[in-house]
Design a protein around this motif. Structure first.
Motif, mmCIF file in Angstrom:
data_model
loop_
_atom_site.group_PDB
_atom_site.id
_atom_site.type_symbol
_atom_site.label_atom_id
_atom_site.label_comp_id
_atom_site.label_asym_id
_atom_site.label_seq_id
_atom_site.Cartn_x
_atom_site.Cartn_y
_atom_site.Cartn_z
ATOM 1 N N UNK A 1 28.886 63.239 37.349
ATOM 2 C CA UNK A 1 28.338 64.407 36.669
ATOM 3 C C UNK A 1 27.576 63.939 35.433
ATOM 4 N N UNK A 2 26.362 64.444 35.257
ATOM 5 C CA UNK A 2 25.573 64.128 34.068
ATOM 6 C C UNK A 2 24.717 62.887 34.204
ATOM 7 N N UNK A 3 24.469 62.429 35.431
ATOM 8 C CA UNK A 3 23.744 61.170 35.636
ATOM 9 C C UNK A 3 22.288 61.234 35.179
ATOM 10 N N UNK A 4 21.729 62.429 35.159
ATOM 11 C CA UNK A 4 20.293 62.560 34.912
ATOM 12 C C UNK A 4 19.866 62.011 33.558
ATOM 13 N N UNK A 5 20.766 61.979 32.583
ATOM 14 C CA UNK A 5 20.410 61.588 31.219
ATOM 15 C C UNK A 5 20.635 60.106 30.939
ATOM 16 N N UNK A 6 20.988 59.308 31.969
ATOM 17 C CA UNK A 6 21.370 57.913 31.749
ATOM 18 C C UNK A 6 20.601 56.971 32.664
ATOM 19 N N UNK A 7 20.443 55.698 32.264
ATOM 20 C CA UNK A 7 19.762 54.723 33.121
ATOM 21 C C UNK A 7 20.494 54.548 34.442
ATOM 22 N N UNK A 8 19.729 54.350 35.498
ATOM 23 C CA UNK A 8 20.313 54.278 36.831
ATOM 24 C C UNK A 8 21.304 53.130 36.967
ATOM 25 N N UNK A 9 21.035 51.975 36.317
ATOM 26 C CA UNK A 9 21.957 50.853 36.461
ATOM 27 C C UNK A 9 23.288 51.123 35.765
ATOM 28 N N UNK A 10 23.256 51.881 34.682
ATOM 29 C CA UNK A 10 24.492 52.236 34.002
ATOM 30 C C UNK A 10 25.284 53.255 34.822
ATOM 31 N N UNK A 11 24.596 54.216 35.403
ATOM 32 C CA UNK A 11 25.256 55.198 36.268
ATOM 33 C C UNK A 11 25.937 54.483 37.437
ATOM 34 N N UNK A 12 25.251 53.509 38.024
ATOM 35 C CA UNK A 12 25.829 52.761 39.141
ATOM 36 C C UNK A 12 27.099 52.025 38.711
ATOM 37 N N UNK A 13 27.068 51.411 37.530
ATOM 38 C CA UNK A 13 28.238 50.679 37.043
ATOM 39 C C UNK A 13 29.408 51.616 36.787
ATOM 40 N N UNK A 14 29.139 52.773 36.185
ATOM 41 C CA UNK A 14 30.195 53.745 35.911
ATOM 42 C C UNK A 14 30.796 54.254 37.213
ATOM 43 N N UNK A 15 29.934 54.592 38.151
ATOM 44 C CA UNK A 15 30.414 55.063 39.458
ATOM 45 C C UNK A 15 31.225 53.981 40.164
ATOM 46 N N UNK A 16 30.751 52.754 40.119
ATOM 47 C CA UNK A 16 31.448 51.664 40.785
ATOM 48 C C UNK A 16 32.803 51.371 40.148
ATOM 49 N N UNK A 17 32.930 51.634 38.824
ATOM 50 C CA UNK A 17 34.193 51.337 38.148
ATOM 51 C C UNK A 17 35.325 52.231 38.646
ATOM 52 N N UNK A 18 35.038 53.522 38.886
ATOM 53 C CA UNK A 18 36.104 54.389 39.393
ATOM 54 C C UNK A 18 36.381 54.100 40.860
ATOM 55 N N UNK A 19 35.328 53.744 41.609
ATOM 56 C CA UNK A 19 35.532 53.392 43.015
ATOM 57 C C UNK A 19 36.431 52.168 43.139
ATOM 58 N N UNK A 20 36.178 51.162 42.314
ATOM 59 C CA UNK A 20 36.988 49.943 42.352
ATOM 60 C C UNK A 20 38.430 50.233 41.944
ATOM 61 N N UNK A 21 38.609 51.041 40.906
ATOM 62 C CA UNK A 21 39.957 51.385 40.449
ATOM 63 C C UNK A 21 40.717 52.167 41.507
ATOM 64 N N UNK A 22 40.025 53.103 42.153
ATOM 65 C CA UNK A 22 40.675 53.903 43.190
ATOM 66 C C UNK A 22 41.108 53.039 44.366
ATOM 67 N N UNK A 23 40.241 52.134 44.782
ATOM 68 C CA UNK A 23 40.591 51.251 45.891
ATOM 69 C C UNK A 23 41.788 50.375 45.551
ATOM 70 N N UNK A 24 41.816 49.848 44.335
ATOM 71 C CA UNK A 24 42.935 49.001 43.931
ATOM 72 C C UNK A 24 44.237 49.799 43.894
ATOM 73 N N UNK A 25 44.178 51.034 43.397
ATOM 74 C CA UNK A 25 45.386 51.862 43.329
ATOM 75 C C UNK A 25 45.864 52.275 44.704
#
Length: 294
Positions: free
Chosen positions: A16-40
Motif C-alpha cells: 500500500x502506498x507504492x506510488x510515492x516511492x522508488x520502484x527498487x525500494x518498493x521491491x525491497x520492502x515487499x521482498x522483506x515481508x515475503x522472506x520473513x513470511x516464508x521463514x516463519x
C-alpha cells in the motif's frame, strides 16, 4: 491502492502506498515481508512462537539491511514481551536513497503461527524520517478504526454503542449490519457485551490487530470497524496502512499495569491525549507491505 503480488513463494503480498516511492525500494520492502513470511512458515504448527518469530526477524533483516534507503527503526515490535525483534534505533539499509523511519513486525500473530491458526502476517512500514510516532514505553493503545465514512463522525470520547450508531448512520445502514473486530481478551468483556447489545456482529480474534485494521479501512471487506485495546507498536504500523488507504484511526494510550502507567508519566506522556492517524504517522507518503504466514 493496494497492490498484490503472488510471487516470492507466499500466497499474496500486499503493498500500500507504492506510488510515492522508488520502484527498487518498493521491491525491497515487499521482498522483506515475503522472506520473513516464508521463514516463519517453516515453524507453523510446531508450537514454538519464539523460534517462528526469530526466523522471521532474521529473514527480514537480511533483506532490509541492503535496501536502497537509510532507515532507522522507530517501532521494533517485541519490546513489550522481550521477543526477538529489529531493535529500536537500529540503522538499516544501504545508506543510499531516502532517509526513513521504519516500523516492523516480522511476525504479527506469533501464537497463531505456532498453533497453525489463520491470521499471522509479516508486516513492515516506512515513512519519511521523523514522521512516525515513537510510543517509547507505553505498549498498549485503545483504538478505533474504520473506513473513510468515519471521518469527523467517530470519537473515542463517546461510548462504543454511540460510535456504532454514528458510523452506521454515516454509511446509511443499520447497526445490525456492522461487524466489529475485537481482540479476544478478558479486558474486552464489557466492550463485547455492549456491542452485541447494540446489535453489531463481533468478530473475535486472538491476535493480529494489524490485519483487522487494514480490513476495517478497506471498503468491501468483512470488517467494518476495529475497537478495543491492542499493542501501540502495532498501532503505529497499522496507521501507516490506514492513512494510505484513506481510512480513519483514532487512538489513546492505555497502560495495562501500574508500572507501565508510572513509566508513561515519568516520560511525560499525556495519557488523556487523543491521537488521529496523522499523529501516528505525520506523512501521507507511508509505504506498507504485508505477507501472510498462516
Amino acid at each position: 491502492m493496494p497492490q498484490h503480488d503472488p510471487s516470492d513463494g507466499v500466497a499474496e503480498t500486499t503493498v500500500i502506498g507504492a506510488e510515492a516511492w522508488p520502484a527498487d525500494l518498493v521491491l525491497a520492502v515487499r521482498s522483506s515481508t515475503a522472506a520473513a513470511a516464508l521463514a516463519a512458515r517453516a515453524w507453523v504448527g510446531r508450537g514454538d512462537k519464539i523460534a517462528a518469530d526469530a526466523a522471521a526477524v532474521a529473514a527480514m533483516r537480511a533483506v532490509v539491511i541492503g535496501a536502497p534507503f537509510s532507515g532507522t527503526v522507530v517501532i521494533g515490535e517485541g519490546e513489550k514481551d522481550a521477543a526477538p525483534m529489529l531493535a529500536n534505533g537500529e540503522r538499516l539499509g544501504s545508506g543510499q536513497g531516502p532517509e526513513c523511519d521504519i516500523a516492523v513486525d516480522p511476525l504479527d500473530g506469533t501464537s497463531l503461527a505456532a498453533l497453525a491458526r489463520p491470521g499471522a502476517v509479516s508486516v513492515i512500514a516506512i515513512a519519511p524520517r521523523g514522521t512516525m510516532f515513537d510510543p517509547a514505553g507505553v505498549f498498549y493503545m485503545e483504538k478505533l478504526i474504520a473506513g473513510a465514512a468515519g471521518l469527523g463522525v467517530l470519537d473515542l470520547r463517546r461510548s462504543p454503542a454511540a460510535n456504532l450508531r454514528a458510523y452506521a448512520a454515516a454509511c446509511g445502514i443499520a447497526e445490525t449490519s456492522l461487524t466489529v473486530a475485537v481482540l479476544d481478551k478478558p479486558r474486552h468483556a464489557s466492550l463485547i457485551r455492549e456491542l452485541r447489545a447494540a446489535g453489531a456482529t463481533v468478530s473475535l480474534t486472538a491476535e493480529g490487530d494489524v490485519s483487522t485494521a487494514i480490513a476495517a479501512a478497506t471498503p468491501g471487506t468483512a470488517i467494518d470497524l476495529v475497537m478495543g485495546i491492542g499493542g501501540t507498536p502495532e498501532g503505529v504500523i497499522a496507521a501507516c496502512a490506514v492513512r494510505a488507504l484513506g481510512g480513519v484511526m483514532l487512538g489513546r494510550m492505555a497502560p495495562q499495569s501500574e508500572a507501565e502507567a508510572r513509566g508513561a508519566h515519568a516520560a511525560g506522556r499525556d495519557l488523556a491525549r487523543l491521537f488521529e492517524v496523522s499523529d501516528l504517522v505525520a506523512s501521507s507518503r507511508a509505504l506498507f507491505a504485508s505477507s501472510p504466514v498462516t
